[in-house]
Design a protein around this motif. Structure first.
Motif, PDB file in Angstrom:
ATOM      1  N   ALA A   1      -5.213  -2.944   0.881  1.00 30.41           N
ATOM      2  CA  ALA A   1      -6.463  -2.385   0.360  1.00 30.41           C
ATOM      3  C   ALA A   1      -6.150  -1.224  -0.569  1.00 30.41           C
ATOM      4  O   ALA A   1      -6.120  -0.067  -0.151  1.00 30.41           O
ATOM      5  CB  ALA A   1      -7.360  -1.936   1.509  1.00 30.41           C
ATOM      6  N   CYS A   2      -5.878  -1.543  -1.824  1.00 27.70           N
ATOM      7  CA  CYS A   2      -5.551  -0.510  -2.817  1.00 27.70           C
ATOM      8  C   CYS A   2      -5.796  -1.125  -4.189  1.00 27.70           C
ATOM      9  O   CYS A   2      -5.406  -2.269  -4.428  1.00 27.70           O
ATOM     10  CB  CYS A   2      -4.081  -0.096  -2.648  1.00 27.70           C
ATOM     11  SG  CYS A   2      -3.443   0.912  -3.991  1.00 27.70           S
ATOM     12  N   TRP A   3      -6.475  -0.368  -5.083  1.00 25.43           N
ATOM     13  CA  TRP A   3      -6.743  -0.905  -6.417  1.00 25.43           C
ATOM     14  C   TRP A   3      -5.468  -1.072  -7.223  1.00 25.43           C
ATOM     15  O   TRP A   3      -5.447  -1.736  -8.238  1.00 25.43           O
ATOM     16  CB  TRP A   3      -7.707   0.014  -7.173  1.00 25.43           C
ATOM     17  CG  TRP A   3      -9.078   0.046  -6.577  1.00 25.43           C
ATOM     18  CD1 TRP A   3      -9.721   1.137  -6.075  1.00 25.43           C
ATOM     19  CD2 TRP A   3      -9.989  -1.050  -6.423  1.00 25.43           C
ATOM     20  NE1 TRP A   3     -10.961   0.797  -5.601  1.00 25.43           N
ATOM     21  CE2 TRP A   3     -11.158  -0.548  -5.811  1.00 25.43           C
ATOM     22  CE3 TRP A   3      -9.932  -2.418  -6.729  1.00 25.43           C
ATOM     23  CZ2 TRP A   3     -12.252  -1.342  -5.496  1.00 25.43           C
ATOM     24  CZ3 TRP A   3     -11.027  -3.209  -6.417  1.00 25.43           C
ATOM     25  CH2 TRP A   3     -12.162  -2.682  -5.809  1.00 25.43           C
ATOM     26  N   LEU A   4      -4.397  -0.408  -6.809  1.00 22.12           N
ATOM     27  CA  LEU A   4      -3.143  -0.504  -7.562  1.00 22.12           C
ATOM     28  C   LEU A   4      -2.151  -1.423  -6.860  1.00 22.12           C
ATOM     29  O   LEU A   4      -0.955  -1.183  -6.881  1.00 22.12           O
ATOM     30  CB  LEU A   4      -2.508   0.875  -7.701  1.00 22.12           C
ATOM     31  CG  LEU A   4      -3.343   1.961  -8.364  1.00 22.12           C
ATOM     32  CD1 LEU A   4      -2.567   3.269  -8.405  1.00 22.12           C
ATOM     33  CD2 LEU A   4      -3.703   1.542  -9.777  1.00 22.12           C
TER      34      LEU A   4
ATOM     35  N   HIS B   1       0.063   7.863  -3.539  1.00 21.01           N
ATOM     36  CA  HIS B   1       0.632   7.338  -4.765  1.00 21.01           C
ATOM     37  C   HIS B   1       0.730   8.436  -5.817  1.00 21.01           C
ATOM     38  O   HIS B   1      -0.243   9.138  -6.082  1.00 21.01           O
ATOM     39  CB  HIS B   1      -0.211   6.172  -5.285  1.00 21.01           C
ATOM     40  CG  HIS B   1       0.563   5.369  -6.276  1.00 21.01           C
ATOM     41  ND1 HIS B   1       0.794   5.806  -7.554  1.00 21.01           N
ATOM     42  CD2 HIS B   1       1.210   4.192  -6.152  1.00 21.01           C
ATOM     43  CE1 HIS B   1       1.528   4.911  -8.194  1.00 21.01           C
ATOM     44  NE2 HIS B   1       1.791   3.926  -7.356  1.00 21.01           N
TER      45      HIS B   1
ATOM     46  N   ALA C   1      -7.286  11.310  -5.642  1.00 23.73           N
ATOM     47  CA  ALA C   1      -7.779   9.961  -5.341  1.00 23.73           C
ATOM     48  C   ALA C   1      -8.136   9.319  -6.670  1.00 23.73           C
ATOM     49  O   ALA C   1      -8.801   9.924  -7.503  1.00 23.73           O
ATOM     50  CB  ALA C   1      -8.986  10.001  -4.433  1.00 23.73           C
ATOM     51  N   PHE C   2      -7.666   8.142  -6.851  1.00 20.63           N
ATOM     52  CA  PHE C   2      -7.943   7.382  -8.058  1.00 20.63           C
ATOM     53  C   PHE C   2      -9.464   7.308  -8.230  1.00 20.63           C
ATOM     54  O   PHE C   2     -10.182   7.089  -7.263  1.00 20.63           O
ATOM     55  CB  PHE C   2      -7.343   5.993  -7.837  1.00 20.63           C
ATOM     56  CG  PHE C   2      -7.293   5.104  -9.036  1.00 20.63           C
ATOM     57  CD1 PHE C   2      -7.710   3.801  -8.935  1.00 20.63           C
ATOM     58  CD2 PHE C   2      -6.802   5.560 -10.242  1.00 20.63           C
ATOM     59  CE1 PHE C   2      -7.634   2.951 -10.025  1.00 20.63           C
ATOM     60  CE2 PHE C   2      -6.736   4.722 -11.325  1.00 20.63           C
ATOM     61  CZ  PHE C   2      -7.142   3.424 -11.236  1.00 20.63           C
TER      62      PHE C   2
ATOM     63  N   HIS D   1       0.852  -1.196   0.000  1.00 22.40           N
ATOM     64  CA  HIS D   1       0.000   0.000   0.000  1.00 22.40           C
ATOM     65  C   HIS D   1       0.890   1.250   0.000  1.00 22.40           C
ATOM     66  O   HIS D   1       1.869   1.307   0.755  1.00 22.40           O
ATOM     67  CB  HIS D   1      -0.905  -0.003   1.231  1.00 22.40           C
ATOM     68  CG  HIS D   1      -2.025   0.986   1.106  1.00 22.40           C
ATOM     69  ND1 HIS D   1      -1.835   2.336   1.276  1.00 22.40           N
ATOM     70  CD2 HIS D   1      -3.338   0.819   0.777  1.00 22.40           C
ATOM     71  CE1 HIS D   1      -2.992   2.959   1.073  1.00 22.40           C
ATOM     72  NE2 HIS D   1      -3.910   2.060   0.780  1.00 22.40           N
ATOM     73  N   PRO D   2       0.561   2.250  -0.829  1.00 25.06           N
ATOM     74  CA  PRO D   2       1.417   3.439  -0.893  1.00 25.06           C
ATOM     75  C   PRO D   2       1.580   4.147   0.451  1.00 25.06           C
ATOM     76  O   PRO D   2       2.614   4.789   0.687  1.00 25.06           O
ATOM     77  CB  PRO D   2       0.729   4.340  -1.914  1.00 25.06           C
ATOM     78  CG  PRO D   2      -0.536   3.686  -2.270  1.00 25.06           C
ATOM     79  CD  PRO D   2      -0.533   2.278  -1.807  1.00 25.06           C
TER      80      PRO D   2
ATOM     81  N   CYS E   1      -1.945   8.552  -8.242  1.00 26.90           N
ATOM     82  CA  CYS E   1      -3.269   8.879  -7.711  1.00 26.90           C
ATOM     83  C   CYS E   1      -3.135  10.194  -6.964  1.00 26.90           C
ATOM     84  O   CYS E   1      -3.221  10.211  -5.736  1.00 26.90           O
ATOM     85  CB  CYS E   1      -3.759   7.813  -6.737  1.00 26.90           C
ATOM     86  SG  CYS E   1      -4.150   6.260  -7.500  1.00 26.90           S
TER      87      CYS E   1
ATOM     88  N   GLY F   1      -9.969   7.409  -0.958  1.00 30.24           N
ATOM     89  CA  GLY F   1      -8.640   7.032  -1.443  1.00 30.24           C
ATOM     90  C   GLY F   1      -7.558   7.531  -0.509  1.00 30.24           C
ATOM     91  O   GLY F   1      -7.802   7.826   0.651  1.00 30.24           O
ATOM     92  N   CYS F   2      -6.339   7.601  -1.016  1.00 28.05           N
ATOM     93  CA  CYS F   2      -5.252   8.085  -0.178  1.00 28.05           C
ATOM     94  C   CYS F   2      -4.491   9.145  -0.970  1.00 28.05           C
ATOM     95  O   CYS F   2      -4.783   9.403  -2.122  1.00 28.05           O
ATOM     96  CB  CYS F   2      -4.341   6.931   0.219  1.00 28.05           C
ATOM     97  SG  CYS F   2      -3.325   6.348  -1.134  1.00 28.05           S
TER      98      CYS F   2
ATOM     99  N   PRO G   1     -11.427   0.136  -1.919  1.00 32.23           N
ATOM    100  CA  PRO G   1     -10.768  -1.136  -2.256  1.00 32.23           C
ATOM    101  C   PRO G   1     -10.856  -2.128  -1.097  1.00 32.23           C
ATOM    102  O   PRO G   1     -10.594  -1.751   0.043  1.00 32.23           O
ATOM    103  CB  PRO G   1      -9.313  -0.729  -2.524  1.00 32.23           C
ATOM    104  CG  PRO G   1      -9.147   0.623  -1.929  1.00 32.23           C
ATOM    105  CD  PRO G   1     -10.491   1.250  -1.791  1.00 32.23           C
TER     106      PRO G   1
ATOM    107  N   CYS H   1     -11.269   4.575  -6.652  1.00 32.31           N
ATOM    108  CA  CYS H   1     -11.248   4.636  -5.196  1.00 32.31           C
ATOM    109  C   CYS H   1     -12.328   5.575  -4.665  1.00 32.31           C
ATOM    110  O   CYS H   1     -12.869   5.377  -3.603  1.00 32.31           O
ATOM    111  CB  CYS H   1      -9.882   5.140  -4.731  1.00 32.31           C
ATOM    112  SG  CYS H   1      -9.126   4.056  -3.545  1.00 32.31           S
TER     113      CYS H   1
HETATM  114 FE1  SF4 Z   1      -4.567   5.312  -2.796  1.00 30.97          FE
HETATM  115 FE2  SF4 Z   1      -4.591   2.948  -3.984  1.00 30.97          FE
HETATM  116 FE3  SF4 Z   1      -6.830   4.348  -3.855  1.00 30.97          FE
HETATM  117 FE4  SF4 Z   1      -4.874   5.159  -5.432  1.00 30.97          FE
HETATM  118  S1  SF4 Z   1      -6.057   3.242  -5.645  1.00 30.97           S
HETATM  119  S2  SF4 Z   1      -6.075   6.459  -4.064  1.00 30.97           S
HETATM  120  S3  SF4 Z   1      -3.065   4.548  -4.263  1.00 30.97           S
HETATM  121  S4  SF4 Z   1      -5.706   3.486  -2.117  1.00 30.97           S
END
Ligand code: SF4
Length: 337
Positions: A329-332, A302, A308-309, A259-260, A305, A298-299, A317, A312
């Motif tokens: 827990a991250c789509w990437l 990254h 927020a992606f 996770h980033p 992102c 999201g976060c 995720p 997300c």
């Molecule tokens: Fe963060 Fe991952 Fe969501 Fe991108 S996909 S906003 S890196 S949690």
């Protein structure tokens, strides 16, 4: 090796604190919202296992510890101890057997100790209040045993001292002795060494590891310090804004984070940053954690992102397996592999 049968399980644990609305909100019946301190956490701790809960301040880790020790009531989810649902058990007499088995070590030993009580009285207090001894002789023996187990030797030298007569490391050992006196099976240690000198930290960590090894004690070690978590824990769970974003073995989370946010935590530690090029892209942690009252989707970690992606924003995720018993827990999730 720890006996892996779970002693504690959190299922979708939630702690939301209502926000006092402004006058207009109250007049027009508008919802004022809530601080989502803990927002749907699933976590298990095995007997004799050390799990570190890692995150910045404001991530909700202390609230998780307070729920486990029944100091804070959750607003959702379940707390299971040896499979028994303890979520709604309340009241000192109903909780007495649980408090006997689950203890907490607080961060600030000076605040946790009553300055007017001697070491003997401090360590004896939980034994008296939980009525675990029948007479003074038993009480004296249990206090001495606990002091010795916490590394205060010989115990007789410390019994009559007051907190101000002890060093920082000795005060933290007294706090540990107070928790140990009742012979718990699970200890929640909230930043137990963050206020100590580096040389004392290693000794206190060793005391905790020895206790696990000798008594098969389970430990939830709460910290903001990833390298410290790696030193002591079997597994590490990473918390970001009340959500568990990554969990796995201490080695996987520290040396192969997915996770980033975990990568940003690692990159904030100079001697641990870098690694492969993708990870080096993630900036080290900077600035304040966003408010838990307005949790962004999201976060923000990254580089691909930036806010927020899109996915997300629409769909949170779920934990995705990225390695053996390693979830993120991250789509990437595959971005770093
Ligand atoms: Fe963060 Fe991952 Fe969501 Fe991108 S996909 S906003 S890196 S949690």
């Amino acid at each position: 090796m720890p006996d892996t049968a779970d002693i504690l399980r959190l299922d979708g644990l939630q702690v939301h604190f209502p926000i006092q609305g402004r006058v207009f909100d109250r007049v027009f019946g508008r919802p004022a919202g809530a601080v989502r301190a803990v927002d749907g956490i699933d976590l298990n701790i095995g007997r004799g296992e050390i799990v570190a809960l890692v995150g910045e301040s404001g991530s909700g880790k202390t609230t998780v510890g307070r729920v486990i020790t029944k100091l804070t009531q959750p607003t959702g989810g379940r707390l299971l101890f040896e499979g028994k649902d303890m979520t709604s058990v309340r009241g000192s007499s109903a909780l007495r057997p649980y408090r006997h088995r689950v203890q907490m070590i607080f961060q600030d030993a000076y605040q946790a100790l009553n300055p007017r009580h001697t070491v003997f009285d401090i360590v004896a207090e939980p034994l008296r209040s939980l009525r675990l001894v029948d007479n003074g002789k038993q009480l004296a023996a249990r206090v001495s045993q606990a002091l010795a187990a916490a590394g205060l030797n010989p115990p007789d030298d410390f019994l009559a001292r007051f907190p101000h007569e002890l060093s920082g490391g000795q005060r933290q050992r007294v706090v540990i002795a107070g928790a140990l006196a009742v012979k718990p099976e699970l200890i929640v240690a909230d930043e137990p060494v963050s206020m100590l000198d580096v040389s004392i930290r290693a000794q206190i960590l060793q005391v905790l590891v020895d206790l696990r090894d000798k008594h098969n004690l389970a430990l939830l070690f709460i910290t903001h310090d990833l390298p410290l978590a790696w030193l002591i824990a079997d597994r590490i769970a990473v918390l970001y804004l009340g959500k568990l974003v990554e969990i796995g073995s201490a080695d996987e989370i520290t040396f192969n984070p997915s996770h980033p946010y975990t990568v940003a935590l690692r990159n904030a530690t100079p001697h641990m940053g870098g690694g492969n090029a993708d990870r080096a892209e993630v900036p080290a942690l900077q600035g304040e954690v966003p408010s838990a009252a307005r949790v962004p989707k999201g976060c923000r970690f990254h580089p691909r992102c930036p806010s927020a992606f899109d996915r997300c924003r629409q769909e949170e995720p779920p934990p995705i397996e990225v390695g053996p018993k390693h979830l993120a827990a991250c789509w990437l999730t595959n971005w770093a592999h």
